[in-house]
Scaffold this active site. Sequence first.
Site, PDB file in Angstrom:
ATOM      1  N   ASP A 177       0.802  -1.227   0.000  1.00 57.79           N
ATOM      2  CA  ASP A 177       0.000   0.000   0.000  1.00 57.79           C
ATOM      3  C   ASP A 177       0.835   1.277   0.000  1.00 57.79           C
ATOM      4  O   ASP A 177       0.415   2.314   0.532  1.00 57.79           O
ATOM      5  CB  ASP A 177      -0.969   0.022   1.197  1.00 57.79           C
ATOM      6  CG  ASP A 177      -1.889  -1.182   1.194  1.00 57.79           C
ATOM      7  OD1 ASP A 177      -2.200  -1.671   0.099  1.00 57.79           O
ATOM      8  OD2 ASP A 177      -2.278  -1.633   2.278  1.00 57.79           O
TER       9      ASP A 177
ATOM     10  N   LYS B 210       1.791   2.195  -5.125  1.00 58.39           N
ATOM     11  CA  LYS B 210       2.328   1.654  -6.387  1.00 58.39           C
ATOM     12  C   LYS B 210       1.414   1.982  -7.563  1.00 58.39           C
ATOM     13  O   LYS B 210       1.872   2.388  -8.627  1.00 58.39           O
ATOM     14  CB  LYS B 210       2.514   0.127  -6.262  1.00 58.39           C
ATOM     15  CG  LYS B 210       3.497  -0.275  -5.168  1.00 58.39           C
ATOM     16  CD  LYS B 210       3.565  -1.778  -4.997  1.00 58.39           C
ATOM     17  CE  LYS B 210       2.327  -2.389  -4.381  1.00 58.39           C
ATOM     18  NZ  LYS B 210       2.066  -2.032  -2.981  1.00 58.39           N
TER      19      LYS B 210
ATOM     20  N   GLY C 237      -4.578  -4.185  -3.829  1.00 63.86           N
ATOM     21  CA  GLY C 237      -5.556  -3.141  -4.145  1.00 63.86           C
ATOM     22  C   GLY C 237      -4.757  -1.908  -4.514  1.00 63.86           C
ATOM     23  O   GLY C 237      -4.104  -1.308  -3.662  1.00 63.86           O
ATOM     24  N   HIS C 238      -4.725  -1.586  -5.784  1.00 61.38           N
ATOM     25  CA  HIS C 238      -3.914  -0.460  -6.271  1.00 61.38           C
ATOM     26  C   HIS C 238      -4.836   0.684  -6.678  1.00 61.38           C
ATOM     27  O   HIS C 238      -5.659   0.528  -7.575  1.00 61.38           O
ATOM     28  CB  HIS C 238      -3.032  -0.912  -7.443  1.00 61.38           C
ATOM     29  CG  HIS C 238      -2.001  -1.931  -7.030  1.00 61.38           C
ATOM     30  ND1 HIS C 238      -1.106  -2.493  -7.903  1.00 61.38           N
ATOM     31  CD2 HIS C 238      -1.721  -2.471  -5.820  1.00 61.38           C
ATOM     32  CE1 HIS C 238      -0.321  -3.340  -7.243  1.00 61.38           C
ATOM     33  NE2 HIS C 238      -0.681  -3.353  -5.978  1.00 61.38           N
TER      34      HIS C 238
ATOM     35  N   GLN D 188       1.954  -5.996  -3.251  1.00 62.15           N
ATOM     36  CA  GLN D 188       2.412  -6.133  -1.855  1.00 62.15           C
ATOM     37  C   GLN D 188       3.701  -5.324  -1.654  1.00 62.15           C
ATOM     38  O   GLN D 188       3.923  -4.364  -2.360  1.00 62.15           O
ATOM     39  CB  GLN D 188       2.592  -7.622  -1.473  1.00 62.15           C
ATOM     40  CG  GLN D 188       1.287  -8.400  -1.359  1.00 62.15           C
ATOM     41  CD  GLN D 188       0.691  -8.839  -2.678  1.00 62.15           C
ATOM     42  OE1 GLN D 188       1.346  -9.462  -3.484  1.00 62.15           O
ATOM     43  NE2 GLN D 188      -0.559  -8.501  -2.930  1.00 62.15           N
TER      44      GLN D 188
ATOM     45  N   THR E  86      -8.468  -3.255  -0.503  1.00 60.94           N
ATOM     46  CA  THR E  86      -9.095  -4.532  -0.843  1.00 60.94           C
ATOM     47  C   THR E  86     -10.077  -4.978   0.234  1.00 60.94           C
ATOM     48  O   THR E  86     -11.159  -5.461  -0.056  1.00 60.94           O
ATOM     49  CB  THR E  86      -8.005  -5.615  -1.057  1.00 60.94           C
ATOM     50  OG1 THR E  86      -7.253  -5.231  -2.205  1.00 60.94           O
ATOM     51  CG2 THR E  86      -8.579  -6.991  -1.290  1.00 60.94           C
TER      52      THR E  86
ATOM     53  N   LYS F 296       3.077  10.295   0.079  1.00 64.57           N
ATOM     54  CA  LYS F 296       2.281  10.757   1.218  1.00 64.57           C
ATOM     55  C   LYS F 296       3.011  11.699   2.165  1.00 64.57           C
ATOM     56  O   LYS F 296       2.725  11.722   3.363  1.00 64.57           O
ATOM     57  CB  LYS F 296       1.714   9.544   1.968  1.00 64.57           C
ATOM     58  CG  LYS F 296       0.747   8.724   1.097  1.00 64.57           C
ATOM     59  CD  LYS F 296      -0.030   7.719   1.878  1.00 64.57           C
ATOM     60  CE  LYS F 296      -1.504   7.958   1.757  1.00 64.57           C
ATOM     61  NZ  LYS F 296      -2.359   6.891   2.281  1.00 64.57           N
TER      62      LYS F 296
HETATM   63  P1  GDP Z   1      -0.775   0.402  -3.548  1.00 72.25           P
HETATM   64  O1  GDP Z   1      -1.373  -0.876  -3.097  1.00 72.25           O
HETATM   65  O2  GDP Z   1       0.703   0.458  -3.326  1.00 72.25           O
HETATM   66  O3  GDP Z   1      -1.134   0.775  -4.963  1.00 72.25           O
HETATM   67  O4  GDP Z   1      -1.403   1.545  -2.607  1.00 72.25           O
HETATM   68  P2  GDP Z   1      -2.946   1.666  -2.181  1.00 72.25           P
HETATM   69  O5  GDP Z   1      -3.722   2.180  -3.337  1.00 72.25           O
HETATM   70  O6  GDP Z   1      -3.427   0.436  -1.526  1.00 72.25           O
HETATM   71  O7  GDP Z   1      -2.827   2.745  -1.019  1.00 72.25           O
HETATM   72  C1  GDP Z   1      -2.321   4.021  -1.225  1.00 72.25           C
HETATM   73  C2  GDP Z   1      -3.388   5.036  -0.802  1.00 72.25           C
HETATM   74  O8  GDP Z   1      -2.809   6.304  -0.659  1.00 72.25           O
HETATM   75  C3  GDP Z   1      -4.489   5.195  -1.825  1.00 72.25           C
HETATM   76  O9  GDP Z   1      -5.678   5.532  -1.170  1.00 72.25           O
HETATM   77  C4  GDP Z   1      -3.991   6.377  -2.663  1.00 72.25           C
HETATM   78  O10 GDP Z   1      -5.055   7.070  -3.305  1.00 72.25           O
HETATM   79  C5  GDP Z   1      -3.354   7.227  -1.609  1.00 72.25           C
HETATM   80  N1  GDP Z   1      -2.207   8.041  -2.023  1.00 72.25           N
HETATM   81  C6  GDP Z   1      -1.237   7.752  -2.918  1.00 72.25           C
HETATM   82  N2  GDP Z   1      -0.294   8.693  -2.919  1.00 72.25           N
HETATM   83  C7  GDP Z   1      -0.656   9.609  -2.006  1.00 72.25           C
HETATM   84  C8  GDP Z   1      -0.072  10.821  -1.520  1.00 72.25           C
HETATM   85  O11 GDP Z   1       1.007  11.245  -1.917  1.00 72.25           O
HETATM   86  N3  GDP Z   1      -0.746  11.499  -0.544  1.00 72.25           N
HETATM   87  C9  GDP Z   1      -1.943  11.057  -0.056  1.00 72.25           C
HETATM   88  N4  GDP Z   1      -2.520  11.775   0.895  1.00 72.25           N
HETATM   89  N5  GDP Z   1      -2.510   9.918  -0.484  1.00 72.25           N
HETATM   90  C10 GDP Z   1      -1.879   9.207  -1.431  1.00 72.25           C
HETATM   91  P1  IMO Z   2      -0.908  -4.117  -2.274  1.00 73.38           P
HETATM   92  O1  IMO Z   2      -0.452  -4.642  -3.601  1.00 73.38           O
HETATM   93  C1  IMO Z   2      -0.999  -4.594   2.043  1.00 73.38           C
HETATM   94  C2  IMO Z   2      -1.100  -8.687   3.612  1.00 73.38           C
HETATM   95  C3  IMO Z   2      -2.363  -9.137   4.316  1.00 73.38           C
HETATM   96  C4  IMO Z   2      -1.790 -10.136   5.281  1.00 73.38           C
HETATM   97  C5  IMO Z   2      -0.673 -10.789   4.484  1.00 73.38           C
HETATM   98  C6  IMO Z   2      -1.062 -12.098   3.809  1.00 73.38           C
HETATM   99  O2  IMO Z   2      -2.200  -3.408  -2.326  1.00 73.38           O
HETATM  100  O3  IMO Z   2       0.173  -3.340  -1.619  1.00 73.38           O
HETATM  101  P2  IMO Z   2      -2.560 -12.765   1.727  1.00 73.38           P
HETATM  102  O4  IMO Z   2      -3.977 -12.406   1.383  1.00 73.38           O
HETATM  103  O5  IMO Z   2      -1.577 -12.358   0.711  1.00 73.38           O
HETATM  104  O6  IMO Z   2      -2.433 -14.205   2.126  1.00 73.38           O
HETATM  105  O7  IMO Z   2      -2.261 -11.931   3.074  1.00 73.38           O
HETATM  106  O8  IMO Z   2      -0.302  -9.853   3.496  1.00 73.38           O
HETATM  107  N1  IMO Z   2      -1.304  -8.167   2.234  1.00 73.38           N
HETATM  108  C7  IMO Z   2      -1.235  -6.859   1.916  1.00 73.38           C
HETATM  109  N2  IMO Z   2      -1.051  -5.776   2.691  1.00 73.38           N
HETATM  110  N3  IMO Z   2      -1.092  -4.458   0.715  1.00 73.38           N
HETATM  111  C8  IMO Z   2      -1.246  -5.548  -0.081  1.00 73.38           C
HETATM  112  O9  IMO Z   2      -1.214  -5.455  -1.419  1.00 73.38           O
HETATM  113  C9  IMO Z   2      -1.362  -6.815   0.522  1.00 73.38           C
HETATM  114  N4  IMO Z   2      -1.547  -8.073   0.053  1.00 73.38           N
HETATM  115  C10 IMO Z   2      -1.491  -8.876   1.113  1.00 73.38           C
HETATM  116  O10 IMO Z   2      -2.997  -8.067   4.954  1.00 73.38           O
HETATM  117  O11 IMO Z   2      -1.203  -9.456   6.367  1.00 73.38           O
HETATM  118 MG    MG Z   3      -2.887  -1.555  -1.824  1.00 77.39          MG
END
Ligand code: GDP
Ligand code: IMO
Ligand code: MG
Length: 423
Positions: A13, A16, A40-41, A224, A300, A331
Amino acid sequence: MAVDLLLGLQWGDEGKGKIVDVLTSKYDIIARFQGGPNAGHTLVFNGKKHVLHTIPSGIFHEDKINLVGNGVVIDPVIFKKELDKLQEQGIDYKKSLLISRKAHIILPTHRLLDAASEASKGKAKIGSTLKGIGPTYMDKTGRNGIRVGDMEMADWKEKYRALADKHETMIAFYDVDVQYDLPELETEFFESLETLKSLTLIDSEEYLYQAMKAGKSILAEGAQGSLLDIDFGTYPFVTSSNTTAAGACTGLGIAPNKIGEVIGIFKAYTTRVGSGPFPTELIDEIGETMGRVGHEFGATTGRPRRCGWLDLVALKYACQVNGVTQLVMMKGDVLSGFKTLKVCTAYNYKGTTIKHLPFNIEEQNVSPIYTELPGWNADLTDMTEASQMPKALLGYIEFLEKELELPITVVSVGPDRKQTIVR
Ligand code: GDP
Ligand code: IMO
Ligand code: MG
């Protein structure tokens, strides 16, 4: 032509999805190489938020190719829902989305097994996303899995039945309360499989080889984060794939000497969702503020993310294991308003000071040693150039660059595509 990688350096998270979307214009092909719908991207542009789980984050650029590689595990039901959403947005993915025949399929019983395994662990549960990731990779390495390409074979339904029957026996063995109606789940599964089969299925390693020969540029999108890597993460509280750079080689069939830039992405603080050790976790008002301001809820599962200060010991380790060549800091805006910021620069490990990540970072072994830096109190979210950044933020960035011995080339100051500063 080399393949660049974009990898999360923490516990996922990091942002990416946003950065892959921003970088897509520079590449011809965006490829996912591991993980599945546990990811969840999030992408934000034109005032709209989009969350992708299995589909690469370049999909909104219709002139680019998006490839789901052999290392990915696909749940056809979730995949179809993602496609339906894209269709609603008017995105034509038919030509731009390619699927590796060697990618493994998540069966309904894999999801049930994930739930049964977690329920049987009680307090020791991993905190899995319950998407069936662990059981699917177990069947892959156990040589029992079903791949996308198997669906083109005549006997595949028999293979499916035998595996699903075995899974049902295993679910019963766990002896936990997992309620399910398999015929109902199977109806949805087989319907969704038809959609998957209608897409362009390819021998992706050959496709990428030829693409490279023809001079196409490729960005591999990690899912991840490094600390969730099956080998190098905080085992057993990890996912079941190699999230680190080597995973891109096995998950796409790309030779190590074809890797170019390794772009490592991290948040200016740290978050973790699910169970497992987290040395810099803040179970106080500061952690609560980070979560609230940063909207730290899983993309997610919707679960609240645990928050804490930046851990440079862990970050350095991730840079090392991945061979990171440049960094992206996300962030920074969320840290605005704190008078002082703390950064963990060493651990107290059983009474001695260490600067590397030891075998076990459980609370009883490790406590963080912090360096304090001045905070800033400015709204960063409208800034577009490095020259507008407050001095203390520049100081924070330069401190990290010195500690990590790597340049931070991009700073993100908000979720929108446009809120991105290139240095
Ligand atoms: P990923 O899994 O690495 O793609 O990241 P996620 O989408 O799960 O989580 C990142 C969260 O931070 C999302 O809600 C984005 O919209 C948000 N986000 C990304 N970059 C920034 C930033 O620079 N500032 C803030 N405030 N939010 C951000
Ligand atoms: P993105 O790509 C954050 C965590 C789960 C759990 C562990 C194992 O959005 O960054 P799994 O379902 O893979 O067996 O869960 O890994 N986890 C994540 N945490 N971002 C993710 O993906 C994750 N995918 C799995 O919360 O701790
Ligand atoms: Mg994510």
